[in-house]
Structure formats: structure tokens, C-alpha cells
Design a protein around this motif. Structure first.
Motif, short mmCIF file in Angstrom:
data_model
loop_
_atom_site.label_atom_id
_atom_site.label_comp_id
_atom_site.label_asym_id
_atom_site.label_seq_id
_atom_site.Cartn_x
_atom_site.Cartn_y
_atom_site.Cartn_z
N ALA A 161 71.97 16.68 3.76
CA ALA A 161 72.74 15.53 3.25
C ALA A 161 72.92 14.51 4.38
O ALA A 161 72.85 14.85 5.55
CB ALA A 161 74.11 16.01 2.76
N HIS A 162 73.17 13.26 4.00
CA HIS A 162 73.40 12.26 5.04
C HIS A 162 74.88 12.24 5.43
O HIS A 162 75.74 12.63 4.65
CB HIS A 162 72.91 10.87 4.61
N PHE A 163 75.16 11.78 6.65
CA PHE A 163 76.51 11.67 7.17
C PHE A 163 76.75 10.25 7.67
O PHE A 163 75.88 9.67 8.31
CB PHE A 163 76.73 12.63 8.35
N GLY A 164 77.93 9.71 7.39
CA GLY A 164 78.34 8.43 7.95
C GLY A 164 78.98 8.67 9.30
O GLY A 164 79.99 9.37 9.39
N ILE A 165 78.40 8.12 10.36
CA ILE A 165 78.81 8.42 11.73
C ILE A 165 79.52 7.23 12.36
O ILE A 165 79.08 6.09 12.23
CB ILE A 165 77.58 8.77 12.59
N HIS A 166 80.60 7.52 13.09
CA HIS A 166 81.30 6.53 13.90
C HIS A 166 81.48 7.13 15.29
O HIS A 166 82.04 8.21 15.42
CB HIS A 166 82.69 6.21 13.33
N LEU A 167 81.02 6.42 16.29
CA LEU A 167 81.26 6.80 17.68
C LEU A 167 81.49 5.49 18.44
O LEU A 167 80.56 4.83 18.86
CB LEU A 167 80.08 7.58 18.27
N GLU A 168 82.76 5.10 18.51
CA GLU A 168 83.15 3.80 19.04
C GLU A 168 84.07 3.98 20.23
O GLU A 168 84.38 5.10 20.64
CB GLU A 168 83.86 3.01 17.94
N ASP A 169 84.50 2.85 20.78
CA ASP A 169 85.44 2.89 21.90
C ASP A 169 86.68 3.67 21.48
O ASP A 169 87.11 3.62 20.35
CB ASP A 169 85.79 1.49 22.39
N GLY A 170 87.21 4.43 22.39
CA GLY A 170 88.35 5.29 22.10
C GLY A 170 87.96 6.70 21.68
O GLY A 170 88.79 7.60 21.67
N GLN A 171 86.71 6.89 21.30
CA GLN A 171 86.25 8.21 20.90
C GLN A 171 85.45 8.89 22.01
O GLN A 171 85.02 10.02 21.86
CB GLN A 171 85.38 8.10 19.64
N ILE A 172 85.25 8.16 23.11
CA ILE A 172 84.54 8.69 24.27
C ILE A 172 85.47 8.54 25.47
O ILE A 172 85.94 7.45 25.75
CB ILE A 172 83.24 7.91 24.54
N ASP A 173 85.72 9.64 26.15
CA ASP A 173 86.56 9.61 27.35
C ASP A 173 85.72 10.15 28.51
O ASP A 173 85.12 11.21 28.40
CB ASP A 173 87.81 10.47 27.15
N VAL A 174 85.69 9.38 29.61
CA VAL A 174 84.89 9.78 30.76
C VAL A 174 85.82 9.96 31.95
O VAL A 174 86.57 9.05 32.31
CB VAL A 174 83.81 8.71 31.09
N ARG A 175 85.78 11.15 32.56
CA ARG A 175 86.60 11.48 33.73
C ARG A 175 85.68 11.83 34.88
O ARG A 175 84.64 12.48 34.67
CB ARG A 175 87.53 12.66 33.43
N SER A 181 82.87 10.16 43.75
CA SER A 181 83.42 10.92 42.63
C SER A 181 82.40 11.23 41.55
O SER A 181 82.70 11.98 40.62
CB SER A 181 84.58 10.13 41.99
N LEU A 182 81.21 10.68 41.64
CA LEU A 182 80.25 10.80 40.55
C LEU A 182 79.46 12.11 40.52
O LEU A 182 78.66 12.32 39.62
CB LEU A 182 79.29 9.61 40.57
N SER A 183 79.70 12.99 41.47
CA SER A 183 79.04 14.29 41.42
C SER A 183 79.70 15.19 40.38
O SER A 183 79.15 16.22 40.01
CB SER A 183 79.05 14.97 42.79
N GLN A 184 80.90 14.80 39.92
CA GLN A 184 81.59 15.54 38.85
C GLN A 184 81.98 14.54 37.76
O GLN A 184 82.85 13.70 37.97
CB GLN A 184 82.84 16.22 39.38
N VAL A 185 81.32 14.65 36.62
CA VAL A 185 81.59 13.77 35.49
C VAL A 185 81.83 14.63 34.26
O VAL A 185 81.02 15.49 33.92
CB VAL A 185 80.40 12.80 35.24
N ASP A 186 82.97 14.41 33.62
CA ASP A 186 83.30 15.09 32.36
C ASP A 186 83.32 14.04 31.26
O ASP A 186 83.95 12.99 31.41
CB ASP A 186 84.67 15.76 32.42
N ILE A 187 82.65 14.34 30.15
CA ILE A 187 82.58 13.40 29.04
C ILE A 187 83.07 14.12 27.79
O ILE A 187 82.51 15.14 27.40
CB ILE A 187 81.14 12.89 28.85
N GLN A 188 84.12 13.58 27.19
CA GLN A 188 84.70 14.16 25.98
C GLN A 188 84.39 13.25 24.80
O GLN A 188 84.60 12.04 24.88
CB GLN A 188 86.20 14.33 26.13
N ILE A 189 83.89 13.84 23.73
CA ILE A 189 83.49 13.10 22.54
C ILE A 189 84.31 13.60 21.35
O ILE A 189 84.45 14.81 21.16
CB ILE A 189 82.00 13.33 22.23
#
Length: 173
Positions: A57-71, A112-120
């Protein structure tokens, strides 16, 4: 138990059969429309987030600002997100055997870029999916703990890789 992913890994969503997401191609890169003045003195990097539909089945996808957090870094400080240069997935229908990719530009102190955490946190058909975390770093190979044997033994990606290996059932790769 919730287990983080290593950059390059696919994460399947149980609540949406056949839907999976991947954070990949974490690399140093300059933004296409020029640097933001607020990122002066910082090193830019780019990361791709791909959503794939392997279901029927198809899915309607949203991945916008506020849904991605980068530490970044050992203290998990917030990275500067360049929203002007980034490309998001805003209300796109992903049909079976198709993909959609978001490209995010961010910046931070080079040390600091040797450790990057990305939350979706993906929104699928106007419902929020569970948050998922990927760990990696600039200079590390995708899906690998270190760029060179013996280098970065205490890096976050190395720790995550060891944790996942220890948690795997005997006989699995």
C-alpha cells in the motif's frame, strides 16, 4: 529494548508494514546555496534520510523541520540546522517499491563532528511513528565502527556497534 542504529542501517516500522527509513551518507559538504551567516566558523555536513516502501500500500510521508534532531559531540549539543539549504519530504505519497529522500545540511564545531546523533520522528498518513536514533560521525564509514583499525575506540559509533553485536543472538551477523 530500544536499540539505536548506526548510520547506514535501515529501520523498519512495525506499525506500517513494509515501510523503512535509513539515515545515510553522513559527510562533510558545503551547502548548495551558500553558507548561513549564523554558521560562521563552523564546519558544514550533509546527511540523507531515505524512506522506502517495500509494502503493498502507499503511505503519505512527512519529514519536515522539527522532525529531525541532530546532536553533536560527547555532550550532545544541538547542531546548527541550515533549513534554507535542506530539502525535506513534505506530504509525499511513497508507493510500493519507491523511495523518497530528504537532504539535511547542518554545521557544528569541527572537533565535535566525530560524534553525530540523528533522531527522526516520521509522520505517516498523519500519524506519528516512533522516534528512531542513528549514531555516527564525520570520517567514519557507514555501518562500521571506525574508519581505521584501532582509531576512535571510544567513539559513540564504536560503542553502539559493540552494544548491538553483544545483543545479537548467537549465529546472527
Amino acid at each position: 529494548m530500544y536499540e539505536p542504529n548506526v548510520v547506514g542501517d535501515w529501520q523498519e516500522y512495525d506499525e506500517h508494514a513494509g515501510l523503512r527509513v535509513r539515515v545515510h551518507r553522513l559527510e562533510a559538504a558545503e551547502p548548495p546555496r551558500g553558507r548561513d551567516d549564523a554558521a560562521e566558523g563552523m564546519t558544514y555536513f550533509r546527511v540523507r534520510v531515505t524512506v522506502e516502501n517495500r509494502g503493498s500500500a502507499h503511505f503519505g510521508i512527512h519529514l519536515e523541520d522539527g522532525q529531525i534532531d541532530v546532536r553533536i559531540g560527547p555532550d550532545g549539543e544541538s547542531a546548527f540546522i541550515d533549513w534554507r539549504n535542506s530539502q525535506f519530504i513534505e506530504g509525499f505519497d511513497v508507493y510500493p517499491l519507491r523511495r523518497a529522500t530528504a537532504v539535511l545540511y547542518a554545521a557544528g564545531p569541527e572537533a565535535s563532528l566525530s560524534q553525530v546523533d540523528i533522531q527522526i520522528q516520521l509522520r505517516v498518513d498523519d500519524e506519528w511513528a516512533d522516534r528512531r536514533l542513528w549514531a555516527g560521525g564525520i570520517g567514519l564509514h557507514e555501518g562500521a565502527a571506525c574508519a581505521q583499525p584501532g582509531a576512535g575506540r571510544e567513539s559513540l559509533a564504536h560503542q553502539v556497534s559493540n552494544f548491538l553485536r553483544d545483543q545479537a543472538e548467537p549465529g546472527t551477523a
